[in-house]
Structures are given as C-alpha cells and as structure tokens.
Design an enzyme around this catalytic site. Structure first.
Site, PDB file in Angstrom:
ATOM      1  N   SER A 219      -1.272 -45.728  14.651  1.00  0.00           N
ATOM      2  CA  SER A 219      -1.479 -44.424  15.288  1.00  0.00           C
ATOM      3  C   SER A 219      -2.632 -43.732  14.566  1.00  0.00           C
ATOM      4  O   SER A 219      -3.029 -44.153  13.480  1.00  0.00           O
ATOM      5  CB  SER A 219      -0.216 -43.571  15.185  1.00  0.00           C
ATOM      6  OG  SER A 219       0.069 -43.316  13.825  1.00  0.00           O
TER       7      SER A 219
ATOM      8  N   ASP B 177      -8.486 -17.458   9.841  1.00  0.00           N
ATOM      9  CA  ASP B 177      -9.667 -18.333   9.760  1.00  0.00           C
ATOM     10  C   ASP B 177     -10.167 -18.488   8.324  1.00  0.00           C
ATOM     11  O   ASP B 177     -10.883 -19.430   8.009  1.00  0.00           O
ATOM     12  CB  ASP B 177     -10.801 -17.786  10.631  1.00  0.00           C
ATOM     13  CG  ASP B 177     -10.510 -17.958  12.116  1.00  0.00           C
ATOM     14  OD1 ASP B 177      -9.492 -18.593  12.440  1.00  0.00           O
ATOM     15  OD2 ASP B 177     -11.293 -17.462  12.937  1.00  0.00           O
TER      16      ASP B 177
ATOM     17  N   GLU C 265     -11.222 -25.552  16.697  1.00  0.00           N
ATOM     18  CA  GLU C 265     -11.536 -25.105  18.071  1.00  0.00           C
ATOM     19  C   GLU C 265     -13.037 -24.855  18.282  1.00  0.00           C
ATOM     20  O   GLU C 265     -13.542 -25.018  19.384  1.00  0.00           O
ATOM     21  CB  GLU C 265     -10.734 -23.853  18.443  1.00  0.00           C
ATOM     22  CG  GLU C 265     -11.103 -22.620  17.643  1.00  0.00           C
ATOM     23  CD  GLU C 265     -10.448 -21.341  18.159  1.00  0.00           C
ATOM     24  OE1 GLU C 265     -10.000 -20.554  17.327  1.00  0.00           O
ATOM     25  OE2 GLU C 265     -10.391 -21.141  19.372  1.00  0.00           O
TER      26      GLU C 265
ATOM     27  N   GLY D 271     -11.091  -8.916   9.167  1.00  0.00           N
ATOM     28  CA  GLY D 271     -12.231  -9.779   8.866  1.00  0.00           C
ATOM     29  C   GLY D 271     -13.518  -9.038   9.149  1.00  0.00           C
ATOM     30  O   GLY D 271     -13.567  -7.807   9.027  1.00  0.00           O
TER      31      GLY D 271
ATOM     32  N   MET E  70      -6.932 -23.577  15.123  1.00  0.00           N
ATOM     33  CA  MET E  70      -7.840 -22.427  15.275  1.00  0.00           C
ATOM     34  C   MET E  70      -8.991 -22.497  14.273  1.00  0.00           C
ATOM     35  O   MET E  70      -8.936 -23.238  13.284  1.00  0.00           O
ATOM     36  CB  MET E  70      -7.076 -21.124  15.138  1.00  0.00           C
ATOM     37  CG  MET E  70      -6.453 -20.700  16.444  1.00  0.00           C
ATOM     38  SD  MET E  70      -5.773 -19.042  16.356  1.00  0.00           S
ATOM     39  CE  MET E  70      -5.518 -18.721  18.094  1.00  0.00           C
TER      40      MET E  70
ATOM     41  N   VAL F  41       0.848  -1.202   0.000  1.00  0.00           N
ATOM     42  CA  VAL F  41       0.000   0.000   0.000  1.00  0.00           C
ATOM     43  C   VAL F  41       0.881   1.249   0.000  1.00  0.00           C
ATOM     44  O   VAL F  41       0.681   2.181  -0.790  1.00  0.00           O
ATOM     45  CB  VAL F  41      -0.947  -0.001   1.232  1.00  0.00           C
ATOM     46  CG1 VAL F  41      -1.603   1.358   1.410  1.00  0.00           C
ATOM     47  CG2 VAL F  41      -2.002  -1.095   1.084  1.00  0.00           C
ATOM     48  N   VAL F  42       1.886   1.247   0.879  1.00  0.00           N
ATOM     49  CA  VAL F  42       2.755   2.435   0.993  1.00  0.00           C
ATOM     50  C   VAL F  42       3.493   2.678  -0.319  1.00  0.00           C
ATOM     51  O   VAL F  42       3.463   3.786  -0.876  1.00  0.00           O
ATOM     52  CB  VAL F  42       3.764   2.252   2.156  1.00  0.00           C
ATOM     53  CG1 VAL F  42       4.804   3.376   2.150  1.00  0.00           C
ATOM     54  CG2 VAL F  42       3.029   2.206   3.489  1.00  0.00           C
TER      55      VAL F  42
HETATM   56  O1  F6P Z   1      -8.581 -14.478  14.018  1.00  0.00           O
HETATM   57  C1  F6P Z   1      -9.471 -15.468  14.419  1.00  0.00           C
HETATM   58  C2  F6P Z   1      -8.870 -16.344  15.447  1.00  0.00           C
HETATM   59  O2  F6P Z   1      -7.704 -16.857  14.897  1.00  0.00           O
HETATM   60  C3  F6P Z   1      -9.785 -17.455  15.926  1.00  0.00           C
HETATM   61  O3  F6P Z   1      -9.672 -18.671  15.254  1.00  0.00           O
HETATM   62  C4  F6P Z   1      -9.461 -17.536  17.383  1.00  0.00           C
HETATM   63  O4  F6P Z   1     -10.532 -17.958  18.141  1.00  0.00           O
HETATM   64  C5  F6P Z   1      -9.104 -16.142  17.736  1.00  0.00           C
HETATM   65  O5  F6P Z   1      -8.536 -15.589  16.594  1.00  0.00           O
HETATM   66  C6  F6P Z   1      -8.233 -16.038  18.927  1.00  0.00           C
HETATM   67  O6  F6P Z   1      -7.688 -14.750  19.030  1.00  0.00           O
HETATM   68  P1  F6P Z   1      -7.574 -13.914  20.382  1.00  0.00           P
HETATM   69  O7  F6P Z   1      -7.000 -14.846  21.376  1.00  0.00           O
HETATM   70  O8  F6P Z   1      -6.690 -12.807  20.019  1.00  0.00           O
HETATM   71  O9  F6P Z   1      -8.950 -13.492  20.747  1.00  0.00           O
END
Ligand code: F6P
Length: 307
Positions: free
Chosen positions: A201, A113, A208, A87, A155, A8-9
């Site tokens: 295994s 995500d 999450e 996001g 995540m 961008v810069v």
């Molecule tokens: O950016 C989304 C994310 O990666 C999620 O998957 C996760 O729950 C969250 O960020 C955790 O981020 P923080 O601990 O900064 O709230």
C-alpha cells in the site's frame, strides 16, 4: 484559542486589570460588540476547540475607513491594550491600529497552518496535526488491508507545515508541499518502485496548496500515467476543530500570559511567540514579511524512512 483567552482573562484579573472580550474579531470592534470578562466567564473553556468569543473574516478592517472606525470605537470604550489572536490578516489590522498610537497592541499566533514567522508553533497547529495523524492511521488500516494507493489532502493553502509533520509521523511514502515543485513523473516512479519493492500500500500526503493541485488533481494525473486504482481522502475542516492537545493548551496559556505582561510593560506592535522553548517577541510586521523556513532535512528523512 479558548485556552489563550482564559489565560489572558485570568492573568489580567490577577493584575487587577479590567478585561473585555470582543466578539467575532474585528467585526466585533466595528459593531461595538464587547463583553466584560471575569475569571468565572472563562470557566470550563480550556478543553474546548474554536473560540467562545467567535471569530470572523472582516473585509472592512482591510480599508483605511475600517481602521479609523475601529480605532475610534476602541477609544470610546476606553480600551488601552488589545490582544489579537490569529495569522497574517489579523496582524495586518493589529499593526494598523498600533501605528495610530491610541491603543497598545500585542499579537498571538493562532493558525493551524503554522506559517507565522517568529514562533516555532502557532496555537492550533499541534491539535490539527494530531487530528490529521489519527485519520491517517485509520486510513492506513484500509490501505494496508486492501493494498491500496491513497492520496490524503491536508490543510495548508500556501505552506506545507501540516503535510510535513503528519507525513513524517504517519509514515507516508510521499509528501507533496507548495515549497517544493511536484514532478508527477517522479512521483509515479516512486509509487511504482515502492510497490515493486514489495510494499502492498502507499499513502501520499498532499498539502491543499501544492503546485500540482489538491489530492484529487494529483491522483488524476497519476492515474493517467499508472492506471492504478486509488482512493482520495480530503481531511478538510476536521483539522480545525476538536479538543486541543495538552501541548496546544500549554502553549496558549504561556502566550496569553506573556501577552498580558507585555501590555502591562507598555509594549506595542509585537507578536509574542515561542522559539526553542523560550518566549520571544517579534515586530508584528516581520511576522508576515519574513518567511518561516520549514525543515528540509525532515523532508529528506521521510524519503529514506519510506524504505
Ligand atoms: O487557517 C488557514 C486554513 O486552515 C487554510 O489551510 C485553509 O485553506 C483555510 O484555513 C480554510 O478556511 P475557510 O474555509 O474558513 O476559508
């Protein structure tokens, strides 16, 4: 994000625009925390994770007063165009500012995500999945050597894009994601069958945000039924850092450049993403109102490939 800010810069400077960085996201607007950025101020940033401008979750920006104040500060500072990386939270603020009409706003998707409609990949996703994959490969060494059942949590608080990609690439036996209802009985059957077939295994990837809970909860529920020894590994925030992959740097550079071009053309209220290798613009509102589909064929393939 650093690679994107750099683009961008430097694209802005090459168009003879004055570029200003805002520290700590919307909090920085509200606290008037701006920094003039020239080409040299982004030197040696392309390989660094995170953002040198820092970021923050800004509760005030979710209120009408916060939006009004941000709009005022931007006007006082003489800002004509704003580029936001993030996001859905980031884009909601961006739409509110764009609708006031004083500043033109373009969003760039940046979330590991990858749950943003209008782009195949968001900045950070590729780095996150490669980091997670590296960890899973290492876990597989232990799982194989000690004939263990592993539950690895990645995540994805509401979507399973990370889990699906790393589960496929890491040869997981099972992938549990929020988009598909998890049936613990079926999972137990799959695990038992795979060991009966001679596997020594097993690795189960758990997003999450899975409906059966995180990896600890799923593992406990399996233990109650199978009484098999297991280990849990939660990869957590390691997935959000580290030097970005080449793909992420290239994507970030392209999106940063496209955002500057869009602002220069007078566009506002859009997110710039990449779909099938082409730059694509999506109205910001659609990026959270429409749901990005994940590849269900890949999920089916993982079952077959688990063997
Ligand atoms: O950016 C989304 C994310 O990666 C999620 O998957 C996760 O729950 C969250 O960020 C955790 O981020 P923080 O601990 O900064 O709230």
């Amino acid at each position: 994000m650093n690679a994107c800010i750099r683009a961008v810069v430097r694209c802005g400077v090459s168009r003879k625009l004055e570029v200003v960085g805002i520290r700590r996201g919307y909090c920085g607007i509200l606290e008037d925390d701006f920094a003039k950025l020239g080409s040299r101020s982004v030197a040696n940033t392309i390989y660094r994770g995170g953002t040198f401008l820092e970021t923050a979750r800004c509760e005030e920006m979710k209120t009408p007063e916060g939006i009004r104040k941000a709009n005022e500060v931007l006007q006082q500072e003489g800002i004509e165009g704003l580029i936001t990386i993030g996001g859905d939270g980031t884009f909601r603020g961006a739409v509110a500012l764009a609708e006031l009409g004083n500043v033109k706003v373009i969003g760039i998707p940046g979330t590991i995500d990858n749950d943003v409609y209008g782009t195949d990949n968001a900045i950070g996703f590729d780095t996150a999945i490669n980091t997670a994959l590296d960890a899973i490969d290492k876990i597989r060494d232990t799982a194989g050597s000690l004939q263990r059942l592993f539950f690895v949590e990645v995540m994805g608080k509401s979507r399973g894009f990370i889990a699906l990609e790393v589960g496929t690439a890491g040869g997981a036996e099972n992938i549990l994601i929020p988009e598909v209802e998890t049936r613990i009985e079926q999972l137990c059957l799959d695990i038992r069958r795979s060991f009966k077939k001679g596997k020594r295994s097993s690795i189960v990837i758990v997003a999450e945000g899975d409906d059966a809970g995180g990896a600890f909860s799923v593992a406990q529920q399996v233990w109650e039924r199978l009484r098999m020894e297991y280990r849990v590994c939660v990869l957590g925030h390691v997935q959000r850092g580290g030097s970005p992959t080449a793909r992420d740097r290239v994507l970030a550079s392209k999106l940063g450049a496209a955002a500057v071009n869009a602002l220069a053309k007078g566009m506002t209220g859009y997110m710039v993403g990449e779909l099938k290798g082409e730059i694509a613009f999506t109205p910001l509102r659609e990026t959270w109102e429409k749901k990005k589909e994940l590849d269900r064929n890949l999920l089916r393939l993982v079952k077959v490939l688990a063997g």
